[in-house]
Design an enzyme around this catalytic site. Structure first.
Site, PDB file in Angstrom:
ATOM      1  N   LYS A  44       0.840  -1.215   0.000  1.00  0.00           N
ATOM      2  CA  LYS A  44       0.000   0.000   0.000  1.00  0.00           C
ATOM      3  C   LYS A  44       0.870   1.258   0.000  1.00  0.00           C
ATOM      4  CE  LYS A  44      -4.259   0.091   1.725  1.00  0.00           C
ATOM      5  NZ  LYS A  44      -5.235  -0.219   0.666  1.00  0.00           N
TER       6      LYS A  44
HETATM    7  C1  LIG Z   1      -5.444  -1.139  -5.039  1.00  0.00           C
HETATM    8  C2  LIG Z   1      -6.110  -2.012  -4.042  1.00  0.00           C
HETATM    9  N1  LIG Z   1      -6.338  -3.292  -4.351  1.00  0.00           N
HETATM   10  C3  LIG Z   1      -6.939  -4.124  -3.484  1.00  0.00           C
HETATM   11  C4  LIG Z   1      -7.353  -3.694  -2.239  1.00  0.00           C
HETATM   12  C5  LIG Z   1      -7.970  -4.665  -1.279  1.00  0.00           C
HETATM   13  O1  LIG Z   1      -7.027  -4.968  -0.276  1.00  0.00           O
HETATM   14  P1  LIG Z   1      -7.483  -5.359   1.191  1.00  0.00           P
HETATM   15  O2  LIG Z   1      -8.438  -6.468   1.041  1.00  0.00           O
HETATM   16  O3  LIG Z   1      -6.239  -5.799   1.868  1.00  0.00           O
HETATM   17  O4  LIG Z   1      -8.088  -4.149   1.781  1.00  0.00           O
HETATM   18  C6  LIG Z   1      -7.139  -2.361  -1.874  1.00  0.00           C
HETATM   19  C7  LIG Z   1      -7.530  -1.829  -0.563  1.00  0.00           C
HETATM   20  O5  LIG Z   1      -8.588  -1.972  -0.051  1.00  0.00           O
HETATM   21  C8  LIG Z   1      -6.514  -1.501  -2.793  1.00  0.00           C
HETATM   22  O6  LIG Z   1      -6.292  -0.226  -2.476  1.00  0.00           O
END
Ligand SMILES: Cc1ncc(COP(=O)(O)O)c(C=O)c1O
Length: 317
Positions: free
Chosen positions: A159
C-alpha cells in the site's frame, strides 16, 4: 459519538487529542510521496455491544512490509502499533463501523522529492465508516484505458501511497465517461484489479481471481474470501491470469477489499454481467462475509480482534 471528529489519534508513539496533532502547511505535498498506509475496518455488533477489528495483525504485517519495501525505518514495533489501534478505537468510543488508517511518512531528509532518509513518522486515525454490505449496492464498470502499474515501475503488492494516482486516474476517467468504477489491465493485458479493490469472477460455478503476480495488491479480503469460499462454501477457487473478454462472458463479477467489502459489478463496458443483477455465489459470500466480520457467525474467530467496548460498558454499569 457526537463530535465531528473522534477525540483522539495516535502520532509518533502517543495517543493525543485530535486538535493537538498539527504540522505546518508547507509540509503539504512532500510527505505523501514517500508514504505508505493501511486501510482497516472494525465492525460493530450491537447485540454483543462490541466492535471487532478485521484481521488487524495481517494488516499490520503488511504495513511493515510496505515500510520495508520503500525503505522506511519502523521505530515502533508491530505489537505496539496493534495495541495502540485497539486502545484508540476503544477510547474514541466507536460504537459503530469504523475505518482505521495507519500511515507512515518520510519525516527526515529535508524537503526534497529525491532526498533519501529512512526516518519515518507514524500516524493512526479512525473515522466512522458504515458498511454497505447487504444494502444492495452495485456498480457499473468499464475497462480503463490506463494500465495498472507493474512491479518494475512501483510495487502494486503493497500500500504505497503513490500507487493510488494510477487508480485515481482510472476512477476519474470512468466517472467522466458515466461509469461507477474502472477495472485496470496490467502490462501483459490481463485483468489486474480496480482502483482500490481486487476482482473476482464466477464462471461455471468456479470462483476465479487474478493471481498475486498479476500486478495486484496482496489483498487481505481476497485471501479471506478464498478461504471462506473453499472451506465454508465448498466452492472451487482458481488463482490465474484473467483475460479481459472473460469479464464480458462471466456469470458474476465483484470487487473485494477493505473499503469495497464485496461490491457486485453488474456490467462491464455495458455488457451485462449474468442477468445484470448480483449472482448467487456473490450473494452467499456477501452474507457469510458480513456475518463473520460482525461475529454473528462464530467461524474464523482468529480474524476478529474485540476492541473491549463490551468490557467498558460492563464496568460502567
Ligand atoms: C489497489 C487495491 N487493491 C486491493 C485492495 C484490497 O485490499 P485489502 O483487502 O487488503 O483491503 C485495496 C484496498 O482496499 C486496494 O487499495
Amino acid at each position: 459519538m457526537t463530535e465531528a471528529h473522534p477525540k483522539y489519534l495516535w502520532w509518533n508513539g502517543r495517543q493525543m487529542p485530535w486538535e493537538d496533532a498539527t504540522i505546518h502547511v508547507t509540509e503539504l505535498g512532500w510527505s505523501t510521496v514517500g508514504a505508505i498506509f493501511e486501510g482497516i475496518r472494525a465492525y460493530w455488533n450491537p447485540e454483543q455491544g462490541e466492535a471487532y477489528i478485521f484481521r488487524l495483525r495481517e494488516h499490520m504485517v503488511r504495513f511493515s512490509q510496505s515500510m520495508k519495501l520503500v525503505r522506511l525505518r519502523q521505530d515502533y514495533p508491530t505489537e505496539q502499533l496493534i495495541e495502540a489501534i485497539i486502545q484508540l478505537v476503544r477510547d474514541n468510543n466507536h460504537r459503530e463501523d469504523v475505518y482505521i488508517r495507519p500511515l507512515a511518512y518520510r519525516s527526515g531528509g529535508g524537503k526534497s522529492l529525491s532526498g533519501f532518509s529512512d526516518e519515518a513518522s507514524i500516524l493512526i486515525n479512525t473515522r466512522p465508516n458504515p458498511s454497505h454490505l447487504l444494502t444492495g449496492m452495485v456498480q457499473h464498470a468499464c475497462v480503463s484505458s490506463w494500465t495498472r502499474i507493474s512491479d518494475t515501475v512501483m510495487p502494486p503488492r503493497v500500500k504505497n501511497m503513490s500507487n493510488y494516482r494510477n487508480g485515481q486516474l482510472a476512477a476519474m476517467e470512468a466517472a467522466t465517461n458515466g461509469y461507477d468504477t474502472a477495472i485496470l489491465l496490467n502490462a501483459q493485458g490481463k485483468v489486474a484489479e480496480g482502483p482500490g479493490a481486487c476482482l473476482m469472477l464466477v464462471r461455471n460455478g468456479r470462483l476465479i481471481t487474478p493471481d498475486v503476480t498479476s500486478s495486484i495488491l496482496e489483498s487481505i479480503t481476497r485471501d479471506a474470501l478464498i478461504t471462506m469460499a473453499r472451506e465454508d462454501l465448498g466452492i472451487e477457487v482458481i488463482e490465474r491470469p484473467v483475460d479481459r473478454t472473460e469479464l464480458y462472458i462471466a456469470d458474476e463479477v465483484f470487487f473485494c477489499g477493505t473499503a469495497a467489502e464485496i461490491t457486485p459489478i453488474v456490467s462491464v463496458d455495458r455488457y451485462p454481467v449474468g442477468d445484470g443483477t448480483p449472482g448467487p455465489i456473490t450473494r452467499r459470500l456477501e452474507q457469510l462475509y458480513h456475518d463473520v466480520l460482525r461475529g454473528i457467525d462464530p467461524r474464523h474467530a482468529e480474524w476478529r480482534t474485540p476492541v473491549g467496548l463490551a468490557q467498558v460498558a460492563a464496568t460502567a454499569d
